[in-house]
Motif scaffolding. Structure first.
Motif, PDB file in Angstrom:
ATOM      1  N   ILE A 171       0.871  -1.180   0.000  1.00 19.90           N
ATOM      2  CA  ILE A 171       0.000   0.000   0.000  1.00 19.90           C
ATOM      3  C   ILE A 171       0.907   1.229   0.000  1.00 19.90           C
ATOM      4  O   ILE A 171       1.618   1.489   0.976  1.00 19.90           O
ATOM      5  CB  ILE A 171      -0.931   0.033   1.231  1.00 19.90           C
ATOM      6  N   SER A 172       0.922   1.951  -1.119  1.00 16.53           N
ATOM      7  CA  SER A 172       1.752   3.152  -1.182  1.00 16.53           C
ATOM      8  C   SER A 172       1.116   4.251  -0.357  1.00 16.53           C
ATOM      9  O   SER A 172      -0.106   4.342  -0.251  1.00 16.53           O
ATOM     10  CB  SER A 172       1.914   3.607  -2.629  1.00 16.53           C
ATOM     11  N   ILE A 173       1.929   5.072   0.242  1.00 16.91           N
ATOM     12  CA  ILE A 173       1.440   6.220   1.011  1.00 16.91           C
ATOM     13  C   ILE A 173       2.206   7.467   0.583  1.00 16.91           C
ATOM     14  O   ILE A 173       3.366   7.400   0.190  1.00 16.91           O
ATOM     15  CB  ILE A 173       1.554   5.994   2.535  1.00 16.91           C
ATOM     16  N   ASP A 174       1.515   8.591   0.643  1.00 16.34           N
ATOM     17  CA  ASP A 174       2.123   9.857   0.227  1.00 16.34           C
ATOM     18  C   ASP A 174       2.845  10.555   1.366  1.00 16.34           C
ATOM     19  O   ASP A 174       3.790  11.301   1.134  1.00 16.34           O
ATOM     20  CB  ASP A 174       1.046  10.774  -0.355  1.00 16.34           C
ATOM     21  N   ALA A 175       2.377  10.344   2.583  1.00 18.13           N
ATOM     22  CA  ALA A 175       3.003  10.973   3.747  1.00 18.13           C
ATOM     23  C   ALA A 175       2.550  10.226   4.991  1.00 18.13           C
ATOM     24  O   ALA A 175       1.528   9.544   4.990  1.00 18.13           O
ATOM     25  CB  ALA A 175       2.632  12.447   3.838  1.00 18.13           C
ATOM     26  N   ALA A 176       3.332  10.357   6.062  1.00 17.73           N
ATOM     27  CA  ALA A 176       2.999   9.700   7.323  1.00 17.73           C
ATOM     28  C   ALA A 176       2.991  10.719   8.447  1.00 17.73           C
ATOM     29  O   ALA A 176       3.871  11.582   8.523  1.00 17.73           O
ATOM     30  CB  ALA A 176       3.992   8.589   7.628  1.00 17.73           C
ATOM     31  N   MET A 177       1.988  10.601   9.299  1.00 25.46           N
ATOM     32  CA  MET A 177       1.840  11.498  10.445  1.00 25.46           C
ATOM     33  C   MET A 177       1.926  10.671  11.728  1.00 25.46           C
ATOM     34  O   MET A 177       0.948  10.077  12.159  1.00 25.46           O
ATOM     35  CB  MET A 177       0.502  12.229  10.373  1.00 25.46           C
ATOM     36  N   ALA A 223       3.402  19.809   4.809  1.00 33.40           N
ATOM     37  CA  ALA A 223       4.416  18.766   4.597  1.00 33.40           C
ATOM     38  C   ALA A 223       4.474  18.259   3.171  1.00 33.40           C
ATOM     39  O   ALA A 223       5.519  17.764   2.732  1.00 33.40           O
ATOM     40  CB  ALA A 223       4.129  17.584   5.531  1.00 33.40           C
ATOM     41  N   MET A 224       3.349  18.365   2.434  1.00 27.63           N
ATOM     42  CA  MET A 224       3.287  17.740   1.116  1.00 27.63           C
ATOM     43  C   MET A 224       4.201  18.445   0.121  1.00 27.63           C
ATOM     44  O   MET A 224       4.181  19.675  -0.005  1.00 27.63           O
ATOM     45  CB  MET A 224       1.849  17.760   0.591  1.00 27.63           C
ATOM     46  N   PRO A 225       5.022  17.695  -0.603  1.00 24.04           N
ATOM     47  CA  PRO A 225       5.940  18.305  -1.569  1.00 24.04           C
ATOM     48  C   PRO A 225       5.202  18.817  -2.799  1.00 24.04           C
ATOM     49  O   PRO A 225       4.174  18.283  -3.191  1.00 24.04           O
ATOM     50  CB  PRO A 225       6.878  17.159  -1.943  1.00 24.04           C
ATOM     51  N   ARG A 226       5.720  19.878  -3.379  1.00 26.23           N
ATOM     52  CA  ARG A 226       5.184  20.418  -4.631  1.00 26.23           C
ATOM     53  C   ARG A 226       6.332  20.532  -5.629  1.00 26.23           C
ATOM     54  O   ARG A 226       7.382  21.075  -5.315  1.00 26.23           O
ATOM     55  CB  ARG A 226       4.568  21.806  -4.411  1.00 26.23           C
ATOM     56  N   ARG A 227       6.135  20.013  -6.837  1.00 25.89           N
ATOM     57  CA  ARG A 227       7.177  20.079  -7.870  1.00 25.89           C
ATOM     58  C   ARG A 227       6.650  20.862  -9.057  1.00 25.89           C
ATOM     59  O   ARG A 227       5.661  20.489  -9.647  1.00 25.89           O
ATOM     60  CB  ARG A 227       7.591  18.677  -8.307  1.00 25.89           C
ATOM     61  N   ASN A 228       7.316  21.961  -9.353  1.00 22.61           N
ATOM     62  CA  ASN A 228       6.895  22.783 -10.484  1.00 22.61           C
ATOM     63  C   ASN A 228       8.103  23.204 -11.297  1.00 22.61           C
ATOM     64  O   ASN A 228       9.192  23.403 -10.770  1.00 22.61           O
ATOM     65  CB  ASN A 228       6.147  24.034  -9.996  1.00 22.61           C
ATOM     66  N   ILE A 272       9.609   8.341   2.708  1.00 24.45           N
ATOM     67  CA  ILE A 272       8.220   8.753   2.912  1.00 24.45           C
ATOM     68  C   ILE A 272       8.186  10.124   3.578  1.00 24.45           C
ATOM     69  O   ILE A 272       8.893  10.368   4.559  1.00 24.45           O
ATOM     70  CB  ILE A 272       7.470   7.719   3.790  1.00 24.45           C
ATOM     71  N   THR A 273       7.382  11.012   3.027  1.00 25.26           N
ATOM     72  CA  THR A 273       7.266  12.366   3.575  1.00 25.26           C
ATOM     73  C   THR A 273       6.768  12.317   5.015  1.00 25.26           C
ATOM     74  O   THR A 273       5.777  11.648   5.321  1.00 25.26           O
ATOM     75  CB  THR A 273       6.300  13.202   2.723  1.00 25.26           C
ATOM     76  N   ILE A 274       7.455  13.032   5.899  1.00 25.10           N
ATOM     77  CA  ILE A 274       7.082  13.088   7.310  1.00 25.10           C
ATOM     78  C   ILE A 274       6.205  14.303   7.537  1.00 25.10           C
ATOM     79  O   ILE A 274       6.567  15.428   7.165  1.00 25.10           O
ATOM     80  CB  ILE A 274       8.322  13.184   8.217  1.00 25.10           C
ATOM     81  N   ILE A 275       5.052  14.100   8.142  1.00 28.03           N
ATOM     82  CA  ILE A 275       4.198  15.218   8.542  1.00 28.03           C
ATOM     83  C   ILE A 275       4.605  15.570   9.964  1.00 28.03           C
ATOM     84  O   ILE A 275       4.217  14.916  10.925  1.00 28.03           O
ATOM     85  CB  ILE A 275       2.706  14.843   8.464  1.00 28.03           C
ATOM     86  N   GLY A 276       5.416  16.595  10.083  1.00 25.99           N
ATOM     87  CA  GLY A 276       5.967  16.980  11.374  1.00 25.99           C
ATOM     88  C   GLY A 276       7.470  17.121  11.289  1.00 25.99           C
ATOM     89  O   GLY A 276       8.055  17.158  10.199  1.00 25.99           O
ATOM     90  N   CYS A 277       8.109  17.176  12.434  1.00 22.82           N
ATOM     91  CA  CYS A 277       9.554  17.392  12.489  1.00 22.82           C
ATOM     92  C   CYS A 277      10.325  16.176  11.991  1.00 22.82           C
ATOM     93  O   CYS A 277       9.882  15.038  12.142  1.00 22.82           O
ATOM     94  CB  CYS A 277       9.971  17.713  13.924  1.00 22.82           C
ATOM     95  N   ASN A 278      11.495  16.428  11.410  1.00 21.70           N
ATOM     96  CA  ASN A 278      12.301  15.343  10.863  1.00 21.70           C
ATOM     97  C   ASN A 278      13.089  14.636  11.962  1.00 21.70           C
ATOM     98  O   ASN A 278      12.941  14.919  13.152  1.00 21.70           O
ATOM     99  CB  ASN A 278      13.212  15.858   9.751  1.00 21.70           C
TER     100      ASN A 278
END
Length: 550
Positions: free
Chosen positions: A292-298, A543-548, A320-326
């Motif tokens: 199960i792929s996930i976009d971010a974890a909190m 937390a969500m990454p944006r690529r432009n 995996i993107t961390i929602i919160g401090c690294n």
């Protein structure tokens, strides 16, 4: 070379090449994307844009106008194209019949490394943008050809270079994930942009844990899960038992609150895969392993094994993107001694303190107590929610307090008492920070221990604090300095003391503060006008990454 001697054979040769080209795709075993949908998927993954007109080519601008015409004709076959799991995107499979009813016009094409005029010129601008978008996404680019004249591609972002030629050169990308993706193409203000969309972000909320704060974690996770906007996000609940077993929980969230979540009906064994190619969790059930792929974890794991950088390290290792401090920030904030040193270097006043590595250093503790006086506080260096913390009033109470603190950690810290009252700031954000209203803890006696945090029987929390507006502003600014000095991101609660003389003294940072209805962090943001749903959404979006590009 035959076509050079007999030019009339060229159309036949091109038709033959195209026939073999598409026949090869028919028999290659791939399933190619063909569905077009007007309605966009909700989450933007990446966007790439470029100007439609290039006045530096030296050619008549009519060819530029024709290129724009060709691009818009092509876009009708790709705008809204859905790429399902197991499917492959092919530039030419999508564009094959773009000119069936309306022919392409003459534009600029690259032949022999030089720009020339040809039918359907300009389509490579679309393939350039598509390649960039695909390469910045979880899709796997399996065929791509660079242009032969690199000078013509100068000024483009890295990776925005993909030549296409029907019957010869294609651009392909496989969807090996369990998510649906969609291509979006837009023309606006003399600019073309290619976007890649996917389904609602899949957010893993991790709760429980091998920690003394297990029960608090369940309550916080329940609050987050029940206030996550289900139209915008897809929640994946991952529970960890007290013994350290991991499960994918699929039952009603009420069971988390009641601590009845761990049962065979609702749980399947699962782990976060450290393999960055998995980018999610592995679920073990019914004789098979499923990804199960996930976009971010909190993580909603308070205290040890959750707030100390351990779970964050696993998530970073897994990509995996961390929602919160690294990882680093979480570890620094958890270590009260290190956090005090770093905050002091940032110019913020901190309490006098002494760190002990073992109980044999009792003489050093008594000497420090004589220096700073009573009362003082004895705490585990690494700990949360006031477990193992004692307010010591006399020298006779010191040994028992030290013993209790060592039961929770291998090192302890003894701090001077700061006269005044505790104030806090709820901070949300990564680069641009939003700070809620300052709160104030009014104690009738003792200190805000673990039990008192849950019952508030002798404590009143005022949000906003009963202080002057200019002092509240000063506290917020100092909280931002502390947040940045410790490398915090996403969200955290910064606790300080306000002395009778108006001095602001640092206390600690909670990188995963409680999210219960009466918890300080959400209530400070509520006092600033936010709802709990808005708080959870804001933390996720930060937390969500944006690529432009372009």
């Amino acid at each position: 070379m035959i076509t050079k001697r007999f030019p009339f054979l060229l159309p036949l040769r091109k038709a033959q090449r195209k026939a073999f080209f598409y026949a090869g795709m028919w028999f290659d075993g791939r399933k190619y994307s063909k569905e077009l949908h007007d309605e966009r998927l909700p989450r933007l993954v990446v966007c790439a844009g470029a100007p439609l007109y290039n006045t530096q080519t030296g050619f008549d601008m009519v060819y530029q106008e024709n290129k724009v015409f060709n691009l818009k004709l092509l876009a009708k076959t790709m705008d809204g194209l859905v790429i399902r799991p197991g499917e492959t995107f092919s530039f030419w499979q999508a564009a094959r019949r773009a000119d069936k009813f309306t022919p392409y016009r003459e534009g600029l094409v690259l032949r022999g490394g030089e720009l020339r005029v040809g039918k359907g010129g300009g389509l490579c601008q679309m393939s350039n943008l598509l390649h960039y978008a695909l390469s910045q996404s979880p899709l796997n680019v399996v065929e791509r050809h660079k242009h032969s004249n690199n000078a013509l591609q100068s000024g483009l972002p890295e990776g925005m270079d993909a030549a296409v030629s029907e019957g010869w050169l294609d651009l392909k990308a496989e969807n090996n994930t369990d998510r649906i993706f969609q291509i979006g193409i837009n023309f606006c203000d003399e600019k073309v942009s290619v976007s890649l969309f996917t389904q609602a972000p899949r957010i893993a909320v991790i709760f429980g844990g091998h920690s003394s704060e297990y029960e608090i974690s369940l309550k916080s996770a329940y609050s987050v899960l029940t206030h996550m906007n289900r139209e915008k996000y897809e929640a994946v609940a991952i529970g960890i038992t007290r013994e350290g077993e991991w499960f994918h929980f699929r039952g009603p969230y009420q069971k988390i609150l009641e601590d009845s979540w761990q049962n065979p009906e609702d749980c399947i064994p699962a782990i976060i895969s450290p393999d960055r190619r998995t980018n999610g969790i592995l679920v073990f059930g019914e004789g098979a392993t499923r990804k199960i792929s996930i976009d971010a974890a909190m993580p909603m794991l308070h205290g040890r094994n959750g707030e100390d950088g351990t779970i964050q390290g696993l998530l970073e290792l897994a990509g995996i993107t961390i929602i919160g401090c690294n990882t680093l920030s979480s570890a620094l904030c958890m270590d009260k001694s290190v956090a005090h040193k770093l905050v002091s270097l940032a110019g913020i006043k901190v309490p006098k303190s002494l760190v002990l590595q073992n109980e044999a250093d009792f003489s050093a503790a008594t000497s420090f107590a004589e220096e700073v006086g009573f009362p003082l506080f004895v705490k585990p260096v690494n700990g949360g929610s006031s477990f193992g913390i004692t307010r010591v009033e006399t020298c006779e109470e010191l040994p028992k307090a030290i013993k209790l603190a060592f039961e929770h950690d291998n090192s302890i810290i003894i701090e001077e008492n700061i006269e005044g009252f505790e104030v806090g700031c709820a901070i949300l954000g990564r680069d641009e920070l939003f700070v809620g209203e300052v709160d104030e803890i009014e104690l009738l006696g003792g200190f805000l221990g673990c039990d008192e945090k849950n019952t508030l029987s002798t404590t009143t929390i005022h949000a906003p604090a009963r202080i002057a507006a200019d002092k509240a502003h000063e506290i917020k600014e100092i909280a931002k300095v502390i947040y940045r000095a410790l490398g915090c991101s996403g969200f955290a609660r910064v606790d300080m003391f306000l002395t009778p003389a108006g001095e602001i003294v640092f206390n600690e940072v909670n990188t995963i503060p409680g999210f219960m209805p009466h918890s300080r962090y959400p209530n400070m943001l509520k006092a600033a006008g936010m709802t709990l749903e808005g708080i959870v959404g804001g933390i996720i979006e930060a937390a969500m990454p944006r690529r432009n590009a372009g």
